[in-house]
Each structure stands twice: as structure tokens, then as C-alpha cells.
Write an enzyme that holds these catalytic residues in place. Structure first.
Site, PDB file in Angstrom:
ATOM      1  N   ASP A 103     -14.762   0.694  14.394  1.00 20.31           N
ATOM      2  CA  ASP A 103     -13.830  -0.407  14.125  1.00 20.31           C
ATOM      3  C   ASP A 103     -13.545  -1.288  15.343  1.00 20.31           C
ATOM      4  N   LYS A 138      -7.491  11.729  21.806  1.00 18.73           N
ATOM      5  CA  LYS A 138      -6.082  12.014  22.092  1.00 18.73           C
ATOM      6  C   LYS A 138      -5.553  13.242  21.365  1.00 18.73           C
ATOM      7  N   GLU A 169      -5.932   2.632  -2.838  1.00 18.52           N
ATOM      8  CA  GLU A 169      -6.078   4.102  -2.857  1.00 18.52           C
ATOM      9  C   GLU A 169      -4.715   4.771  -2.675  1.00 18.52           C
ATOM     10  N   VAL A 214      -6.624   7.697  26.427  1.00 17.27           N
ATOM     11  CA  VAL A 214      -7.188   6.672  27.310  1.00 17.27           C
ATOM     12  C   VAL A 214      -6.111   5.611  27.525  1.00 17.27           C
ATOM     13  N   GLY A 254     -12.992   8.465  22.059  1.00 15.78           N
ATOM     14  CA  GLY A 254     -12.643   8.508  20.636  1.00 15.78           C
ATOM     15  C   GLY A 254     -13.555   9.454  19.890  1.00 15.78           C
ATOM     16  N   ALA A 255     -12.938  10.373  19.136  1.00 14.56           N
ATOM     17  CA  ALA A 255     -13.727  11.309  18.314  1.00 14.56           C
ATOM     18  C   ALA A 255     -13.430  11.057  16.838  1.00 14.56           C
ATOM     19  N   LYS A 270     -17.145   9.823  -5.399  1.00 13.15           N
ATOM     20  CA  LYS A 270     -16.314   9.781  -4.181  1.00 13.15           C
ATOM     21  C   LYS A 270     -16.337  11.159  -3.493  1.00 13.15           C
ATOM     22  N   GLN A 291     -18.604   4.255   6.826  1.00 11.35           N
ATOM     23  CA  GLN A 291     -20.038   4.239   6.547  1.00 11.35           C
ATOM     24  C   GLN A 291     -20.806   3.595   7.704  1.00 11.35           C
TER      25      GLN A 291
HETATM   26  P1  FAD Z   1     -11.445   6.211  13.811  1.00  4.20           P
HETATM   27  O1  FAD Z   1     -12.061   7.040  12.767  1.00  4.20           O
HETATM   28  O2  FAD Z   1     -10.121   5.593  13.559  1.00  4.20           O
HETATM   29  O3  FAD Z   1     -11.386   7.079  15.157  1.00  4.20           O
HETATM   30  C1  FAD Z   1     -10.810   6.634  16.351  1.00  4.20           C
HETATM   31  C2  FAD Z   1     -10.508   7.858  17.211  1.00  4.20           C
HETATM   32  O4  FAD Z   1     -10.062   7.440  18.491  1.00  4.20           O
HETATM   33  C3  FAD Z   1      -9.417   8.752  16.631  1.00  4.20           C
HETATM   34  O5  FAD Z   1      -9.803  10.105  16.718  1.00  4.20           O
HETATM   35  C4  FAD Z   1      -8.211   8.464  17.534  1.00  4.20           C
HETATM   36  O6  FAD Z   1      -7.333   9.571  17.649  1.00  4.20           O
HETATM   37  C5  FAD Z   1      -8.902   8.183  18.849  1.00  4.20           C
HETATM   38  N1  FAD Z   1      -8.117   7.351  19.757  1.00  4.20           N
HETATM   39  C6  FAD Z   1      -7.516   6.160  19.486  1.00  4.20           C
HETATM   40  N2  FAD Z   1      -6.913   5.685  20.583  1.00  4.20           N
HETATM   41  C7  FAD Z   1      -7.123   6.581  21.564  1.00  4.20           C
HETATM   42  C8  FAD Z   1      -6.765   6.630  22.939  1.00  4.20           C
HETATM   43  N3  FAD Z   1      -6.064   5.650  23.528  1.00  4.20           N
HETATM   44  N4  FAD Z   1      -7.147   7.701  23.671  1.00  4.20           N
HETATM   45  C9  FAD Z   1      -7.868   8.715  23.102  1.00  4.20           C
HETATM   46  N5  FAD Z   1      -8.256   8.710  21.815  1.00  4.20           N
HETATM   47  C10 FAD Z   1      -7.889   7.650  21.055  1.00  4.20           C
HETATM   48  N6  FAD Z   1     -14.351   3.638   5.124  1.00  4.20           N
HETATM   49  C11 FAD Z   1     -15.375   3.994   4.313  1.00  4.20           C
HETATM   50  O7  FAD Z   1     -16.536   3.704   4.632  1.00  4.20           O
HETATM   51  N7  FAD Z   1     -15.162   4.692   3.143  1.00  4.20           N
HETATM   52  C12 FAD Z   1     -13.924   5.058   2.747  1.00  4.20           C
HETATM   53  O8  FAD Z   1     -13.754   5.676   1.690  1.00  4.20           O
HETATM   54  C13 FAD Z   1     -12.814   4.707   3.575  1.00  4.20           C
HETATM   55  N8  FAD Z   1     -11.572   5.080   3.227  1.00  4.20           N
HETATM   56  C14 FAD Z   1     -10.526   4.768   4.049  1.00  4.20           C
HETATM   57  C15 FAD Z   1      -9.254   5.172   3.655  1.00  4.20           C
HETATM   58  C16 FAD Z   1      -8.165   4.871   4.451  1.00  4.20           C
HETATM   59  C17 FAD Z   1      -6.795   5.323   4.022  1.00  4.20           C
HETATM   60  C18 FAD Z   1      -8.353   4.140   5.666  1.00  4.20           C
HETATM   61  C19 FAD Z   1      -7.183   3.793   6.561  1.00  4.20           C
HETATM   62  C20 FAD Z   1      -9.615   3.727   6.061  1.00  4.20           C
HETATM   63  C21 FAD Z   1     -10.718   4.042   5.243  1.00  4.20           C
HETATM   64  N9  FAD Z   1     -12.019   3.645   5.596  1.00  4.20           N
HETATM   65  C22 FAD Z   1     -13.076   3.977   4.792  1.00  4.20           C
HETATM   66  C23 FAD Z   1     -12.285   2.951   6.875  1.00  4.20           C
HETATM   67  C24 FAD Z   1     -12.700   3.978   7.933  1.00  4.20           C
HETATM   68  O9  FAD Z   1     -11.801   5.037   7.949  1.00  4.20           O
HETATM   69  C25 FAD Z   1     -12.813   3.378   9.327  1.00  4.20           C
HETATM   70  O10 FAD Z   1     -13.690   2.283   9.289  1.00  4.20           O
HETATM   71  C26 FAD Z   1     -13.331   4.447  10.298  1.00  4.20           C
HETATM   72  O11 FAD Z   1     -12.349   5.431  10.492  1.00  4.20           O
HETATM   73  C27 FAD Z   1     -13.715   3.825  11.654  1.00  4.20           C
HETATM   74  O12 FAD Z   1     -14.193   4.847  12.475  1.00  4.20           O
HETATM   75  P2  FAD Z   1     -13.943   4.792  14.046  1.00  4.20           P
HETATM   76  O13 FAD Z   1     -14.683   5.941  14.625  1.00  4.20           O
HETATM   77  O14 FAD Z   1     -14.218   3.433  14.575  1.00  4.20           O
HETATM   78  O15 FAD Z   1     -12.378   4.996  14.219  1.00  4.20           O
HETATM   79  P1  NAD Z   2      -8.380  -4.973   4.233  1.00  3.97           P
HETATM   80  O1  NAD Z   2      -8.404  -6.003   5.298  1.00  3.97           O
HETATM   81  O2  NAD Z   2      -9.644  -4.644   3.561  1.00  3.97           O
HETATM   82  O3  NAD Z   2      -7.322  -5.371   3.113  1.00  3.97           O
HETATM   83  C1  NAD Z   2      -6.059  -5.875   3.441  1.00  3.97           C
HETATM   84  C2  NAD Z   2      -5.499  -6.640   2.263  1.00  3.97           C
HETATM   85  O4  NAD Z   2      -4.188  -7.101   2.612  1.00  3.97           O
HETATM   86  C3  NAD Z   2      -6.310  -7.882   1.922  1.00  3.97           C
HETATM   87  O5  NAD Z   2      -6.586  -7.875   0.544  1.00  3.97           O
HETATM   88  C4  NAD Z   2      -5.426  -9.033   2.351  1.00  3.97           C
HETATM   89  O6  NAD Z   2      -5.579 -10.184   1.534  1.00  3.97           O
HETATM   90  C5  NAD Z   2      -4.036  -8.427   2.167  1.00  3.97           C
HETATM   91  N1  NAD Z   2      -3.007  -9.097   2.986  1.00  3.97           N
HETATM   92  C6  NAD Z   2      -3.124  -9.590   4.233  1.00  3.97           C
HETATM   93  N2  NAD Z   2      -1.953 -10.163   4.619  1.00  3.97           N
HETATM   94  C7  NAD Z   2      -1.084 -10.006   3.604  1.00  3.97           C
HETATM   95  C8  NAD Z   2       0.274 -10.367   3.414  1.00  3.97           C
HETATM   96  N3  NAD Z   2       0.976 -11.018   4.354  1.00  3.97           N
HETATM   97  N4  NAD Z   2       0.880 -10.038   2.253  1.00  3.97           N
HETATM   98  C9  NAD Z   2       0.187  -9.360   1.289  1.00  3.97           C
HETATM   99  N5  NAD Z   2      -1.115  -9.010   1.409  1.00  3.97           N
HETATM  100  C10 NAD Z   2      -1.748  -9.313   2.560  1.00  3.97           C
HETATM  101  O7  NAD Z   2      -7.726  -3.654   4.901  1.00  3.97           O
HETATM  102  P2  NAD Z   2      -7.766  -2.149   4.384  1.00  3.97           P
HETATM  103  O8  NAD Z   2      -7.583  -2.072   2.923  1.00  3.97           O
HETATM  104  O9  NAD Z   2      -6.847  -1.394   5.267  1.00  3.97           O
HETATM  105  O10 NAD Z   2      -9.244  -1.702   4.718  1.00  3.97           O
HETATM  106  C11 NAD Z   2      -9.701  -1.648   6.079  1.00  3.97           C
HETATM  107  C12 NAD Z   2     -11.175  -1.329   6.088  1.00  3.97           C
HETATM  108  O11 NAD Z   2     -11.370   0.005   5.630  1.00  3.97           O
HETATM  109  C13 NAD Z   2     -11.982  -2.241   5.176  1.00  3.97           C
HETATM  110  O12 NAD Z   2     -13.197  -2.506   5.766  1.00  3.97           O
HETATM  111  C14 NAD Z   2     -12.191  -1.391   3.933  1.00  3.97           C
HETATM  112  O13 NAD Z   2     -13.406  -1.722   3.274  1.00  3.97           O
HETATM  113  C15 NAD Z   2     -12.231   0.007   4.504  1.00  3.97           C
HETATM  114  N6  NAD Z   2     -11.760   0.964   3.499  1.00  3.97           N
HETATM  115  C16 NAD Z   2     -12.680   1.419   2.602  1.00  3.97           C
HETATM  116  C17 NAD Z   2     -12.268   2.281   1.615  1.00  3.97           C
HETATM  117  C18 NAD Z   2     -13.293   2.788   0.626  1.00  3.97           C
HETATM  118  O14 NAD Z   2     -14.463   2.486   0.773  1.00  3.97           O
HETATM  119  N7  NAD Z   2     -12.902   3.562  -0.374  1.00  3.97           N
HETATM  120  C19 NAD Z   2     -10.929   2.706   1.547  1.00  3.97           C
HETATM  121  C20 NAD Z   2     -10.016   2.204   2.468  1.00  3.97           C
HETATM  122  C21 NAD Z   2     -10.456   1.318   3.452  1.00  3.97           C
END
Ligand code: FAD
Ligand code: NAD
Length: 396
Positions: free
Chosen positions: A297, A39, A170, A82, A11-12, A373, A314
Site C-alpha cells: 500500500d 511493530k 464488508e 520504525v 513491515g511484516a 472468499k 492481492q
Molecule cells: P499491511 O498488510 O497493512 O502491513 C503493514 C505492516 O507494517 C503491518 O504489519 C504493520 O504493523 C507494520 N507497520 C506499520 N507501521 C510500522 C512502523 N512504523 N514500524 C514497524 N512496523 C510498522 N485486499 C485484497 O486483495 N483482498 C481482500 O479481501 C481485502 N480485504 C480487506 C479487508 C479490510 C477490512 C481491509 C482494511 C483491507 C482489505 N484489503 C484486501 C486490502 C489489503 O488488506 C491491503 O492492500 C494490504 O494489507 C496491503 O499490504 P501491505 O503489506 O502493504 O500492508
Molecule cells: P476505498 O477507497 O476503496 O473506498 C472508500 C469509499 O469511501 C469510496 O467508495 C469513496 O467514494 C467513499 N468516500 C470517500 N470520502 C467519503 C465521504 N466524505 N463520505 C462518504 N463516503 C466517502 O477504500 P476501502 O474500502 O478501505 O478499500 C481500500 C483498499 O482495500 C481498496 O483497494 C480495496 O479494493 C481493498 N479492499 C478489498 C477488499 C476485497 O477485495 N474484498 C476488501 C476491503 C478492501
């Protein structure tokens, strides 16, 4: 002569790429044989994905090619998927071959958690990768085109976002910003467009500062978002959702942002996990495997009160740094570091020039928070690619 240890990073994403970059800085040539598997040949910024999903930003701003981030003399990059991890055999099965390792880093990220809600996996879209957000954006545009052909179908103009955590909030902020442009392009009356954000908990952004939550909700309501709070989505149909109170919302677009779980490969590989996330030891290793690090994650860590930290970029970045240090220490016979997250705060975007944030104890809202941000995003670009990456991908 002793053989060089083989490190394989799966995973990257945030966790994996930071581990790789830190390793390439710390390791001398020939100290270890490091392979990074992902991937796609690009690293994407999950934290930006709500924008290309709504169509308010170009997807090319949300990714960077992995070979541009790593020194390929020090790290072998393998673009592959993978399929299986066999920790007992110290082996990883890829779609096109196998890799043996001495040390393994698993950073495969999360997947949408559907909680077994009927129809969600089949009928809802998710904000998870560049591919999934491209699908959402094109689907949204297509609904406007379809409405032009059949104006009796107002469900084409109805958008349901399930879950008002940070991802949901968001995304609705961006979607609400995109609607006026789409209405103009397709000559559609904006008052016909409905955006519903449904949240099961008694409040949106459960656990976040109530004053900032109220501010955020007001900003989003002003932009046209309707909140349904304290009501879960009970079922997702091909043409909408059924809520816990029996209400049905007809909608051609349902985006599920109701939470995440760890990558399915974690449980498939026999690791003991909670919703696909492994409770790692203080050095970030999987229980029972001193040579397997699980970060981002796919891992779960707890605070002093025994409550899990939310899975964030973070924490993934900080884990990547500690993981790399611990790999270097293992190879050199040094002692391992304990991972202690250093949380700087949380800032959530509410669309253009609007955000809410808690940085340390300081509450931020509006334009100032949106600048913060951007600063956080730029800082990450600096960590992985220095000034050149900021100049190439940064948004100012
Ligand atoms: P990821 O960043 O998801 O990376 C996983 C990698 O593994 C990917 O490159 C994927 O392609 C690869 N991979 C997966 N399966 C396979 C496989 N089978 N084979 C090969 N490669 C594979 N967190 C914050 O702290 N601040 C924010 O502002 C924030 N904003 C977010 C906004 C959104 C819309 C979302 C969805 C999440 C946000 N998060 C934020 C949460 C944050 O993005 C995740 O916690 C973070 O990406 C986790 O990092 P990771 O390296 O574990 O996984
Ligand atoms: P989350 O788990 O934080 O939020 C999911 C929300 O869906 C919860 O409020 C939950 O009560 C609700 N929910 C669950 N089941 C439901 C149902 N059946 N019907 C309606 N609502 C339901 O998930 P996320 O928002 O995808 O965030 C994932 C992670 O990524 C978190 O750790 C979050 O802090 C992080 N993240 C951070 C940022 C940021 O820092 N700006 C932005 C996006 C995500």
C-alpha cells in the site's frame, strides 16, 4: 573477502512477510544478512479485520506469530517501530536503535485517508490493525451496555459507517450479523438499532459490477443496513456526523472506511509521493534509489491506460514475490524482473454465507461467492505457512 549485503525489510504485512518468506527460500546461508522489522510480533490478516471489528470472529483467527512464519537462522526478526527512514544515509531509525542497509524494502502499509474532513481523525474509528478493531468491538458492546442504563439515548444504538467501498461493505455485513446476538445479550429491541452506510459517490462500491452491487445492497438492506448514497460525510462530531446535504445523524459510533493513503513515513522520509504512495519503477524501486524497493500500500502502480491499481493484498503479495526475486538477482548480479500484476478477481463478503465476486469474467454471488472468499483466504495461508498454517488458522 567481500562483505555480505544487508537487506532490511520494513513491515511484516502482506508485502513484507511474502518478501521475507521468499527470500529465505531462495537465498543460501551467508548470501545476505536479512532483517525484518515490524511493530508487533505477529502478522495480521487485514483481509479478516471486518470480522473481529464487528465481533463475529475471534481476533486470534486474524493473526499469526511472525517467528512461526520465518526461519530465524536466515532472517533476523526485530520487533520495533520504525520512526524514520534516511535513504541518503542508507539508514533506518527505530524506536530503540538504528539499522544500516545495502538494500531496503518498505512495506509499511497504508493509513486512513481523512481528506481533511473536520473531526474525522479525532472522533471516528478505523479498521486498520488488530488493536483498532479490538477497540471498535469493545466500543460497540459498551454502547449496548450504556443504552441499558439510559434508554433515552438511542444514539448509543446508532452506527455510522463512512464510505461504502469494500471495507465499508464488508464491515456493515458483519455488524448487521452481530446485532441480533447483542440485542439478545442486552435485551434490547432490535428495531431500535440503526446502521447507516454513507457513500459520497453516486453508487456503493464505485466501479464494481452494477448487477453485483445491486445484489449486495439488497442483501445488506434485508439485514437492516440503511444506505445513504451520493452524499458525503462533511464533518464528524463527537456525537455523530454531518452530511453534505446538511442532515445530521446522531451516533455514538462512527467507523471511517472512506479510503486509505500510504504510511506517513513515506512522505516524512522525502520520497516523492501521491497520497503517501510512491510511484515505483517497473522493478518496484523508488525513483532515484536503486537499492530501495517500495511495495504494497506504500506504492502506486498504473495500468496501461494510466489508471492506478487499487491497493490490495492481492497486489502486495505479488509485489513481495517479485521484490524478493529482484533482491536475489541484484545480489547475484542477475537481471531484474518487471512487475506485472496478475489480477485474479475480487470477492467481497456481505456477512455470513453471503458474498459477491468477480473472478475473471465470472460473476458470483451468495453462498458460492462466500466459499470462493474462503478459498482465497486459505490460499494465502498456504502461501505463507503451508498446510500447517491452514490447519491452524483456516476457516472452513
Ligand atoms: P499491511 O498488510 O497493512 O502491513 C503493514 C505492516 O507494517 C503491518 O504489519 C504493520 O504493523 C507494520 N507497520 C506499520 N507501521 C510500522 C512502523 N512504523 N514500524 C514497524 N512496523 C510498522 N485486499 C485484497 O486483495 N483482498 C481482500 O479481501 C481485502 N480485504 C480487506 C479487508 C479490510 C477490512 C481491509 C482494511 C483491507 C482489505 N484489503 C484486501 C486490502 C489489503 O488488506 C491491503 O492492500 C494490504 O494489507 C496491503 O499490504 P501491505 O503489506 O502493504 O500492508
Ligand atoms: P476505498 O477507497 O476503496 O473506498 C472508500 C469509499 O469511501 C469510496 O467508495 C469513496 O467514494 C467513499 N468516500 C470517500 N470520502 C467519503 C465521504 N466524505 N463520505 C462518504 N463516503 C466517502 O477504500 P476501502 O474500502 O478501505 O478499500 C481500500 C483498499 O482495500 C481498496 O483497494 C480495496 O479494493 C481493498 N479492499 C478489498 C477488499 C476485497 O477485495 N474484498 C476488501 C476491503 C478492501
Amino acid at each position: 573477502m567481500s562483505k555480505i549485503p544487508r537487506i532490511v525489510i520494513l513491515g511484516a504485512g502482506y508485502a513484507g512477510i511474502v518478501t521475507a518468506i521468499r527470500l529465505q527460500k531462495e537465498l543460501n546461508y551467508n548470501e545476505a544478512d536479512v532483517t525484518l522489522v515490524n511493530k508487533h510480533n505477529y502478522h495480521y490478516f487485514t483481509t479478516h479485520l471486518h470480522m473481529p471489528a464487528a465481533g463475529t470472529d475471534n481476533p486470534k483467527h486474524a493473526s499469526v506469530n511472525i517467528p512461526n512464519l520465518i526461519d530465524e537462522f536466515k532472517i533476523d526478526f526485530v520487533k520495533s517501530t520504525v520512526l524514520e527512514i534516511r535513504p541518503h544515509e542508507q539508514k533506518v531509525i527505530l524506536e530503540d536503535g538504528n539499522l544500516n542497509y545495502d538494500y531496503l524494502v518498505i512495506g509499511l502499509g497504508g493509513e486512513p485517508e481523512t481528506f481533511g474532513i473536520p473531526g474525522l481523525a479525532e472522533n471516528a474509528m478505523n479498521i486498520r490493525s488488530l488493536n483498532t478493531v479490538n477497540l471498535i468491538r469493545e466500543h460497540i458492546e459498551y454502547q449496548f451496555a450504556k443504552y441499558k442504563r439510559d434508554s433515552s439515548r438511542t444514539d448509543y444504538l446508532t452506527f455510522v459507517v463512512g464510505g461504502a467501498g469494500f471495507t465499508g461493505i464488508e464491515f456493515v455485513g458483519e455488524l448487521a450479523d452481530r446485532i441480533p446476538e447483542l440485542c439478545k445479550t442486552f435485551n434490547v429491541d432490535p428495531s431500535l438499532v440503526k446502521i447507516y452506510n454513507v457513500e459520497a459517490a453516486p453508487t456503493v462500491l464505485p466501479g464494481f459490477d452494477p448487477e453485483l452491487v445491486e445484489y449486495g445492497m439488497n442483501v445488506l438492506k434485508e439485514k437492516g443496513v440503511t444506505f445513504k448514497v451520493g452524499i458525503p460525510i462533511k464533518e464528524c462530531l463527537p456525537d455523530g456526523v454531518v452530511l453534505g446535504n446538511g442532515e445530521e445523524i446522531k451516533a455514538a459510533t462512527v467507523v471511517w472506511t472512506g479510503g486509505i493513503r500510504g504510511n506517513h513515513l513515506i512522505e516524512q522520509s522525502g520520497f516523492e509521493a501521491m497520497r503517501g504512495r510512491v510511484k515505483v519503477d517497473k522493478n518496484l524501486r523508488a525513483p532515484g534509489y536503486d537499492n530501495v524497493y517500495i511495495i504494497g500500500d506504500c506504492s502506486i502502480i498504473f495500468n496501461e491506460e494510466g489508471r492506478p491499481y487499487p491497493p490490495t493484498a492481492q497486489i502486495a503479495v505479488q509485489q513481495g514475490e517479485t521484490c524478493a526475486d529482484n533482491l536475489v538477482a541484484s545480489i547475484r548480479g542477475g537481471s531484474l524482473k518487471e512487475f506485472v500484476p496478475s489480477l485474479k478477481g475480487t470477492v467481497a463478503s456481505l456477512g455470513k454465507n453471503e458474498a459477491i465476486g468477480l473472478v475473471g469474467t465470472m460473476k458470483m454471488k451468495g453462498y458460492l461467492a462466500s466459499i470462493m472468499k474462503k478459498v482465497i483466504d486459505l490460499r494465502y495461508l498456504f502461501v505463507i505457512g503451508g498446510i500447517p498454517l491452514i490447519l491452524k488458522k483456516g476457516k472452513f
